[in-house]
Design a protein around this motif. Sequence first.
Motif, PDB file in Angstrom:
ATOM      1  N   GLU A 102       0.825  -1.218   0.000  1.00 24.79           N
ATOM      2  CA  GLU A 102       0.000   0.000   0.000  1.00 24.79           C
ATOM      3  C   GLU A 102       0.859   1.268   0.000  1.00 24.79           C
ATOM      4  OE1 GLU A 102      -2.576   0.101   3.409  1.00 24.79           O
ATOM      5  OE2 GLU A 102      -2.804   2.268   3.273  1.00 24.79           O
ATOM      6  N   TYR A 103       1.882   1.302   0.849  1.00 24.23           N
ATOM      7  CA  TYR A 103       2.682   2.528   0.947  1.00 24.23           C
ATOM      8  C   TYR A 103       3.534   2.741  -0.297  1.00 24.23           C
ATOM      9  CZ  TYR A 103       1.575   2.806   5.959  1.00 24.23           C
ATOM     10  OH  TYR A 103       0.947   2.913   7.170  1.00 24.23           O
ATOM     11  N   LEU A 104       4.121   1.664  -0.806  1.00 25.13           N
ATOM     12  CA  LEU A 104       4.926   1.819  -2.020  1.00 25.13           C
ATOM     13  C   LEU A 104       4.026   2.300  -3.157  1.00 25.13           C
ATOM     14  CD1 LEU A 104       7.685   1.522  -3.413  1.00 25.13           C
ATOM     15  CD2 LEU A 104       7.061  -0.820  -3.979  1.00 25.13           C
ATOM     16  N   ALA A 105       2.814   1.729  -3.238  1.00 20.59           N
ATOM     17  CA  ALA A 105       1.875   2.153  -4.282  1.00 20.59           C
ATOM     18  C   ALA A 105       1.581   3.647  -4.159  1.00 20.59           C
ATOM     19  CB  ALA A 105       0.580   1.350  -4.175  1.00 20.59           C
ATOM     20  N   ARG A 106       1.375   4.111  -2.937  1.00 18.08           N
ATOM     21  CA  ARG A 106       1.071   5.541  -2.750  1.00 18.08           C
ATOM     22  C   ARG A 106       2.279   6.399  -3.129  1.00 18.08           C
ATOM     23  NH1 ARG A 106      -2.503   5.453   2.738  1.00 18.08           N
ATOM     24  NH2 ARG A 106      -4.443   5.025   1.685  1.00 18.08           N
ATOM     25  N   ASN A 107       3.476   5.933  -2.746  1.00 18.72           N
ATOM     26  CA  ASN A 107       4.680   6.698  -3.076  1.00 18.72           C
ATOM     27  C   ASN A 107       4.921   6.723  -4.585  1.00 18.72           C
ATOM     28  OD1 ASN A 107       5.488   7.618  -0.480  1.00 18.72           O
ATOM     29  ND2 ASN A 107       6.148   5.541   0.037  1.00 18.72           N
ATOM     30  N   VAL A 108       4.651   5.592  -5.250  1.00 15.35           N
ATOM     31  CA  VAL A 108       4.826   5.543  -6.710  1.00 15.35           C
ATOM     32  C   VAL A 108       3.763   6.401  -7.391  1.00 15.35           C
ATOM     33  CG1 VAL A 108       4.723   4.030  -8.740  1.00 15.35           C
ATOM     34  CG2 VAL A 108       5.973   3.304  -6.709  1.00 15.35           C
ATOM     35  N   ALA A 109       2.533   6.374  -6.867  1.00 13.73           N
ATOM     36  CA  ALA A 109       1.463   7.203  -7.438  1.00 13.73           C
ATOM     37  C   ALA A 109       1.878   8.675  -7.378  1.00 13.73           C
ATOM     38  CB  ALA A 109       0.163   6.974  -6.675  1.00 13.73           C
ATOM     39  N   LYS A 110       2.483   9.057  -6.267  1.00 18.10           N
ATOM     40  CA  LYS A 110       2.936  10.445  -6.102  1.00 18.10           C
ATOM     41  C   LYS A 110       4.035  10.761  -7.123  1.00 18.10           C
ATOM     42  CE  LYS A 110       3.665  13.236  -2.034  1.00 18.10           C
ATOM     43  NZ  LYS A 110       4.160  13.210  -0.662  1.00 18.10           N
ATOM     44  N   ALA A 111       4.981   9.821  -7.259  1.00 22.59           N
ATOM     45  CA  ALA A 111       6.114  10.047  -8.172  1.00 22.59           C
ATOM     46  C   ALA A 111       5.671  10.092  -9.631  1.00 22.59           C
ATOM     47  CB  ALA A 111       7.166   8.952  -7.980  1.00 22.59           C
ATOM     48  N   THR A 112       4.624   9.329  -9.973  1.00 23.02           N
ATOM     49  CA  THR A 112       4.216   9.257 -11.388  1.00 23.02           C
ATOM     50  C   THR A 112       3.022  10.167 -11.685  1.00 23.02           C
ATOM     51  OG1 THR A 112       2.794   7.370 -10.856  1.00 23.02           O
ATOM     52  CG2 THR A 112       4.997   6.862 -11.693  1.00 23.02           C
ATOM     53  N   GLY A 113       2.490  10.811 -10.649  1.00 21.96           N
ATOM     54  CA  GLY A 113       1.349  11.709 -10.839  1.00 21.96           C
ATOM     55  C   GLY A 113       0.034  10.972 -11.042  1.00 21.96           C
ATOM     56  N   LYS A 114      -0.035   9.705 -10.660  1.00 28.27           N
ATOM     57  CA  LYS A 114      -1.267   8.939 -10.852  1.00 28.27           C
ATOM     58  C   LYS A 114      -2.157   9.014  -9.610  1.00 28.27           C
ATOM     59  CE  LYS A 114       0.560   5.593 -14.171  1.00 28.27           C
ATOM     60  NZ  LYS A 114      -0.314   5.804 -15.320  1.00 28.27           N
ATOM     61  N   HIS A 115      -3.453   8.793  -9.820  1.00 24.31           N
ATOM     62  CA  HIS A 115      -4.376   8.665  -8.692  1.00 24.31           C
ATOM     63  C   HIS A 115      -4.372   7.205  -8.282  1.00 24.31           C
ATOM     64  CE1 HIS A 115      -5.914  12.580  -9.762  1.00 24.31           C
ATOM     65  NE2 HIS A 115      -6.014  12.138 -10.994  1.00 24.31           N
ATOM     66  N   ILE A 116      -4.853   6.927  -7.085  1.00 24.73           N
ATOM     67  CA  ILE A 116      -4.823   5.539  -6.641  1.00 24.73           C
ATOM     68  C   ILE A 116      -6.090   5.203  -5.875  1.00 24.73           C
ATOM     69  CG2 ILE A 116      -3.542   6.129  -4.533  1.00 24.73           C
ATOM     70  CD1 ILE A 116      -2.075   3.455  -4.913  1.00 24.73           C
ATOM     71  N   ILE A 117      -6.582   3.994  -6.048  1.00 25.96           N
ATOM     72  CA  ILE A 117      -7.672   3.507  -5.204  1.00 25.96           C
ATOM     73  C   ILE A 117      -7.272   2.154  -4.643  1.00 25.96           C
ATOM     74  CG2 ILE A 117      -9.555   4.649  -6.428  1.00 25.96           C
ATOM     75  CD1 ILE A 117     -10.059   1.478  -7.265  1.00 25.96           C
ATOM     76  N   PHE A 118      -7.850   1.819  -3.524  1.00 30.66           N
ATOM     77  CA  PHE A 118      -7.588   0.513  -2.920  1.00 30.66           C
ATOM     78  C   PHE A 118      -8.886  -0.284  -2.903  1.00 30.66           C
ATOM     79  CE2 PHE A 118      -4.158   3.078  -1.484  1.00 30.66           C
ATOM     80  CZ  PHE A 118      -3.090   2.218  -1.622  1.00 30.66           C
ATOM     81  N   PRO A 119      -8.951  -1.359  -3.679  1.00 26.57           N
ATOM     82  CA  PRO A 119     -10.182  -2.150  -3.666  1.00 26.57           C
ATOM     83  C   PRO A 119     -10.377  -2.796  -2.306  1.00 26.57           C
ATOM     84  CG  PRO A 119      -8.488  -3.216  -4.989  1.00 26.57           C
ATOM     85  CD  PRO A 119      -7.906  -1.941  -4.500  1.00 26.57           C
ATOM     86  N   THR A 120     -11.586  -2.907  -1.904  1.00 23.12           N
ATOM     87  CA  THR A 120     -11.849  -3.603  -0.658  1.00 23.12           C
ATOM     88  C   THR A 120     -11.522  -5.082  -0.829  1.00 23.12           C
ATOM     89  OG1 THR A 120     -13.624  -4.438   0.717  1.00 23.12           O
ATOM     90  CG2 THR A 120     -14.255  -3.658  -1.426  1.00 23.12           C
ATOM     91  N   ALA A 121     -11.124  -5.725   0.254  1.00 24.61           N
ATOM     92  CA  ALA A 121     -10.817  -7.152   0.173  1.00 24.61           C
ATOM     93  C   ALA A 121     -12.107  -7.966   0.025  1.00 24.61           C
ATOM     94  CB  ALA A 121     -10.064  -7.588   1.413  1.00 24.61           C
ATOM     95  N   ASP A 122     -13.261  -7.282   0.208  1.00 22.60           N
ATOM     96  CA  ASP A 122     -14.541  -7.986   0.111  1.00 22.60           C
ATOM     97  C   ASP A 122     -15.026  -7.970  -1.344  1.00 22.60           C
ATOM     98  OD1 ASP A 122     -17.087  -8.880   0.135  1.00 22.60           O
ATOM     99  OD2 ASP A 122     -17.791  -7.590   1.768  1.00 22.60           O
ATOM    100  N   PRO A 123     -14.968  -9.116  -2.041  1.00 23.26           N
ATOM    101  CA  PRO A 123     -15.297  -9.124  -3.471  1.00 23.26           C
ATOM    102  C   PRO A 123     -16.754  -8.800  -3.768  1.00 23.26           C
ATOM    103  CG  PRO A 123     -14.949 -11.364  -2.666  1.00 23.26           C
ATOM    104  CD  PRO A 123     -14.637 -10.427  -1.532  1.00 23.26           C
ATOM    105  N   ARG A 124     -17.633  -8.826  -2.741  1.00 20.32           N
ATOM    106  CA  ARG A 124     -19.047  -8.534  -3.001  1.00 20.32           C
ATOM    107  C   ARG A 124     -19.274  -7.054  -3.234  1.00 20.32           C
ATOM    108  NH1 ARG A 124     -20.662 -11.623   2.274  1.00 20.32           N
ATOM    109  NH2 ARG A 124     -18.932 -10.278   2.807  1.00 20.32           N
ATOM    110  N   LYS A 125     -18.359  -6.209  -2.703  1.00 16.19           N
ATOM    111  CA  LYS A 125     -18.525  -4.762  -2.890  1.00 16.19           C
ATOM    112  C   LYS A 125     -18.046  -4.368  -4.269  1.00 16.19           C
ATOM    113  CE  LYS A 125     -18.362  -3.403   1.892  1.00 16.19           C
ATOM    114  NZ  LYS A 125     -17.514  -2.897   2.957  1.00 16.19           N
TER     115      LYS A 125
END
Length: 348
Positions: free
Chosen positions: A178-201
Motif C-alpha cells: 500500500e505505501y509503495l503504491a502511494r509513493n509511486v502514485a505520487k512520483a508518477t502523478g497517478k491517482h490511486i484507489i484501494f479495492p476492498t478485500a470484500d469481493p461482493r462490494k
Amino acid sequence: MIAETDPQKMYRAMQAKLAGVVPDFELKIKSEFAAEINRLKVEKNAVILGHNYMEPALFHSIPDFVGDSLELARRAAQTDKDVIVFCGVKFMAETAKILNPRKTVLLPSEKAGCSLAESITAEDVRELRRRFPGVPVVTYVNTYADVKAESDICCTSGNAAAVVESLKTDTVIFIPDEYLARNVAKATGKHIIFPTADPRKKFEDDLDYQMIGWPGRCEVHDKFTVEDIVAVRKQFPDVTILAHPECSPEVVAASDFSGSTTAMIRHVENTSAARYLLLTECAMGDNVAAANPDKEMLRLCSVRCPHMNQITLEDTLESLRKNQYVIDIPEEILKRAARSVERMIAIG
Ligand code: SF4
C-alpha cells in the motif's frame, strides 16, 4: 567479502571491519563459522548472496555479493556456480530460483518469510483481474512465485516508478504494498484507489483511478512515524533522514531522501551531512556505519525484521553442510513467474 578460511585470520579481518559495531566475543565465535562457510562454499561450488538487511557479522564476511533485491536478482541471473545460497528471505530465494531453474537454491532458514509476501495470494490476483479486466498487474518482488506467475511484470522499490511508466497505460494494478503504491502514485502523478478485500462490494464505474492498490504492508517500515522524525530532528537539527519507500507517504514526505536500500547507501556515500538516520531495517544502519567509518550514523533504531533476523551464520553453515532448505517451485508456475521477473530486469 572476506575470503579467509583460517579462523584466526578471519577473526582479525572481521575485527578490523566491525570493531565498535559487533561485540568482540561475538566476533570470535562468528569468525569460526564464517571461515568454515568459506571453505565449504569453494568445496560445493556455491555463491552466497547477502541482502542489505543481514546482520553485520554475516553481511561483512561471507557474501560474494551484497545488495538489494534487484541487484541480487541480477547477480543470481549471472552466476555460473552450481549452488546459490540466499542470505535473505524466501521470496528473494524464489526469485533466484526463477532465474536459475536448473541450479540448487538454498535458503538457510525455513522461517524467513515476509509480511508483504504473505498479504496476497495468487487467487487474490486472479480476482483483481476478473474485477478489472485488461488492466496490467505490476507486482512488487516481495511476493511469492505463484503471485508473480499471475502478474504481467515485477518491480522493486528501486525501479517501481520506471516500471509503471514503461507500461504506457492509463490504469495499473499495483500490488501488494500500500505505501509503495502511494509513493509511486505520487512520483508518477497517478491517482490511486484501494479495492476492498470484500469481493461482493462493487466499484463506481465513473471512478477516476489510475493505480489500483492492495492493503499489504511491511511490518518493519510500518513502524516508523512522523512523530519519530519530529523527535529526532528536535534533538539533532542537522540530521539527514533517509526513508525507504515502504514507509508511509507521510514519513517519506517528512524525510530528506527516499529510495531503495541501494539508493540510500549511495546517498550516504556521496554526500557529507553532519549525521544520518536511516528509516529502514536496523541492521542496515549498522552495515552502513561499518562501511563508512568517517560518517556519523545515528544508531537510534531498534526495528529488526523478524524474517531477515532468522538468517544467521550458524544457519548458513548448516545450510551448506546439509544442503537445506532447497527452494522448489512447480515448473508451470516457475515459467510464468520468470516472464514477469525477466520483463522487470530488462527495464533495469
Ligand atoms: S523488511 Fe519488510 S518487506 Fe523486507 S522481508 Fe521484512 S517484512 Fe518483508
